[in-house]
Design an enzyme around this catalytic site. Structure first.
Site, PDB file in Angstrom:
ATOM      1  N   LYS A   1      -0.890  -9.351   3.370  1.00  0.00           N
ATOM      2  CA  LYS A   1      -0.193  -8.819   4.544  1.00  0.00           C
ATOM      3  C   LYS A   1      -1.107  -7.814   5.232  1.00  0.00           C
ATOM      4  O   LYS A   1      -1.748  -7.004   4.559  1.00  0.00           O
ATOM      5  CB  LYS A   1       1.126  -8.147   4.174  1.00  0.00           C
ATOM      6  CG  LYS A   1       1.876  -7.570   5.393  1.00  0.00           C
ATOM      7  CD  LYS A   1       3.275  -7.122   5.032  1.00  0.00           C
ATOM      8  CE  LYS A   1       3.310  -5.814   4.268  1.00  0.00           C
ATOM      9  NZ  LYS A   1       2.812  -4.647   5.082  1.00  0.00           N
TER      10      LYS A   1
ATOM     11  N   ASP B   1      -0.759  -6.144   0.115  1.00  0.00           N
ATOM     12  CA  ASP B   1      -1.160  -5.461   1.341  1.00  0.00           C
ATOM     13  C   ASP B   1      -2.673  -5.290   1.400  1.00  0.00           C
ATOM     14  O   ASP B   1      -3.313  -4.970   0.391  1.00  0.00           O
ATOM     15  CB  ASP B   1      -0.533  -4.066   1.404  1.00  0.00           C
ATOM     16  CG  ASP B   1       0.721  -4.021   2.243  1.00  0.00           C
ATOM     17  OD1 ASP B   1       0.880  -4.877   3.128  1.00  0.00           O
ATOM     18  OD2 ASP B   1       1.552  -3.117   2.020  1.00  0.00           O
TER      19      ASP B   1
ATOM     20  N   GLU C   1      -1.383  -5.206   8.917  1.00  0.00           N
ATOM     21  CA  GLU C   1      -0.651  -4.568   9.999  1.00  0.00           C
ATOM     22  C   GLU C   1      -1.350  -4.788  11.337  1.00  0.00           C
ATOM     23  O   GLU C   1      -2.564  -4.964  11.393  1.00  0.00           O
ATOM     24  CB  GLU C   1      -0.522  -3.065   9.734  1.00  0.00           C
ATOM     25  CG  GLU C   1       0.257  -2.733   8.470  1.00  0.00           C
ATOM     26  CD  GLU C   1       0.370  -1.235   8.233  1.00  0.00           C
ATOM     27  OE1 GLU C   1      -0.003  -0.452   9.138  1.00  0.00           O
ATOM     28  OE2 GLU C   1       0.825  -0.842   7.143  1.00  0.00           O
TER      29      GLU C   1
ATOM     30  N   GLU D   1       9.142  -3.621  11.160  1.00  0.00           N
ATOM     31  CA  GLU D   1       9.548  -2.345  10.561  1.00  0.00           C
ATOM     32  C   GLU D   1       9.999  -1.332  11.607  1.00  0.00           C
ATOM     33  O   GLU D   1       9.320  -1.102  12.608  1.00  0.00           O
ATOM     34  CB  GLU D   1       8.400  -1.746   9.738  1.00  0.00           C
ATOM     35  CG  GLU D   1       8.768  -0.418   9.080  1.00  0.00           C
ATOM     36  CD  GLU D   1       7.751   0.091   8.080  1.00  0.00           C
ATOM     37  OE1 GLU D   1       7.933   1.217   7.578  1.00  0.00           O
ATOM     38  OE2 GLU D   1       6.777  -0.636   7.789  1.00  0.00           O
TER      39      GLU D   1
ATOM     40  N   ASP E   1       0.829  -1.202   0.000  1.00  0.00           N
ATOM     41  CA  ASP E   1       0.000   0.000   0.000  1.00  0.00           C
ATOM     42  C   ASP E   1       0.865   1.255   0.000  1.00  0.00           C
ATOM     43  O   ASP E   1       0.348   2.372  -0.118  1.00  0.00           O
ATOM     44  CB  ASP E   1      -0.985   0.001   1.171  1.00  0.00           C
ATOM     45  CG  ASP E   1      -0.317   0.005   2.538  1.00  0.00           C
ATOM     46  OD1 ASP E   1       0.917  -0.147   2.600  1.00  0.00           O
ATOM     47  OD2 ASP E   1      -1.040   0.145   3.544  1.00  0.00           O
ATOM     48  N   SER E   2       2.179   1.078   0.066  1.00  0.00           N
ATOM     49  CA  SER E   2       3.118   2.184  -0.148  1.00  0.00           C
ATOM     50  C   SER E   2       2.929   2.807  -1.519  1.00  0.00           C
ATOM     51  O   SER E   2       3.403   3.924  -1.770  1.00  0.00           O
ATOM     52  CB  SER E   2       4.562   1.698   0.015  1.00  0.00           C
ATOM     53  OG  SER E   2       4.801   0.532  -0.764  1.00  0.00           O
TER      54      SER E   2
END
EC number: 2.1.2.11
Length: 267
Positions: free
Chosen positions: A113, A84, A115, A182, A45-46
């Protein structure tokens, strides 16, 4: 190169072979990567920041992630494709989380993925139960930067350190096949890596994880801002700028197009 699977990730931890991962957001980049020995592609999602120009990742939608995952998957890379889950696609309830994870798999990802720490345990369990591999992500979690007080190194206090270790163990117990750590302190990442049976992937957390991941724009020197933990292996921004400027010069001086670039009628 044969298709990389989550079983290969687990095996690499046991054999102490480092796992390599980069982001990719489009077909041509994924096609280039497909001819390398990279282990995994993260459709991150970056992309909200490095492709779409947002100040953070919060504006990225499921539609964005599905579109870019499809683009990467069309390159048919042998690398494990991890997509993501964007902000608010999995936090509301487990039913919508499973549905959205499934949409990313249908778009071509091999795993997803998400978070978060122990609070995501039930969500992880539900997605794994649906047959979808899950990669966890702890430490600096960009989707939660507002709650964290900005983009900062996590683990400065004993409370934060203990929570990171607890999060990692809870996520492993919930069924994640690997864990991104991270922007935390190197000794914490090392402790977590030694405690877990699943592989850890570091970004800004030192060399002791089982693998590393970088945003490809940072690696290629394309980013406007490169974080301290990233390394640029080439200044592609300068190379592209030089190529564009040379094109402008050639057009203005009638050096482009040349004869090989167009066709003339035969007389």
């Amino acid at each position: 190169m044969k298709k990389v699977t989550i079983r290969d990730f687990i095996k690499k931890k046991s054999t102490k072979e480092k796992i390599t991962m980069l982001t990719a957001y489009d077909y041509p980049t994924a096609k280039i990567i497909s001819n390398t020995g990279l282990d995994s592609i993260l459709v991150g999602d970056s992309l909200g920041m490095v492709v779409l120009g947002y100040p953070n990742t919060l504006n990225v939608t499921m539609r964005d992630m599905i579109s870019h995952t499809r683009a990467v998957a069309r390159a048919n890379p042998p690398q494990l494709i991890v997509a993501d889950m964007p902000f608010l696609s999995y936090e509301i309830d487990t039913k919508s989380a499973v549905k959205n994870a499934g949409l990313l798999v249908k778009a071509g990802s091999d795993a997803i993925k998400l978070e978060g720490g122990e609070e995501m345990k039930d969500t992880v369990k539900a997605i794994v139960k649906a047959g979808i591999p899950v990669m966890g992500h702890i430490g600096l979690t960009p989707q939660r930067f507002l709650r964290l007080g900005g983009f900062r190194t996590i683990g400065k206090t004993k409370q934060e350190e203990d929570q990171l270790i607890k999060d990692s163990l809870e996520l492993e117990d919930a069924g994640v096949f690997s864990l991104v750590i991270e922007n935390t302190y190197v000794d914490i990442a090392k402790r977590i890596t030694e405690k877990l049976n699943i592989p850890t992937i570091c970004i800004g957390a030192g060399p002791y994880c089982d693998g590393q991941v970088l945003v490809i724009n940072d690696l290629l020197g394309l980013s406007e801002f490169t974080p301290y933990f990233a390394k640029s292996y080439v200044n592609l921004k300068e190379i592209i700028s030089n190529a564009i400027n040379q094109y402008i010069i050639d057009v203005k001086n009638n050096k482009f197009p040349e004869k090989q670039h167009y066709k003339e009628r035969e007389s």
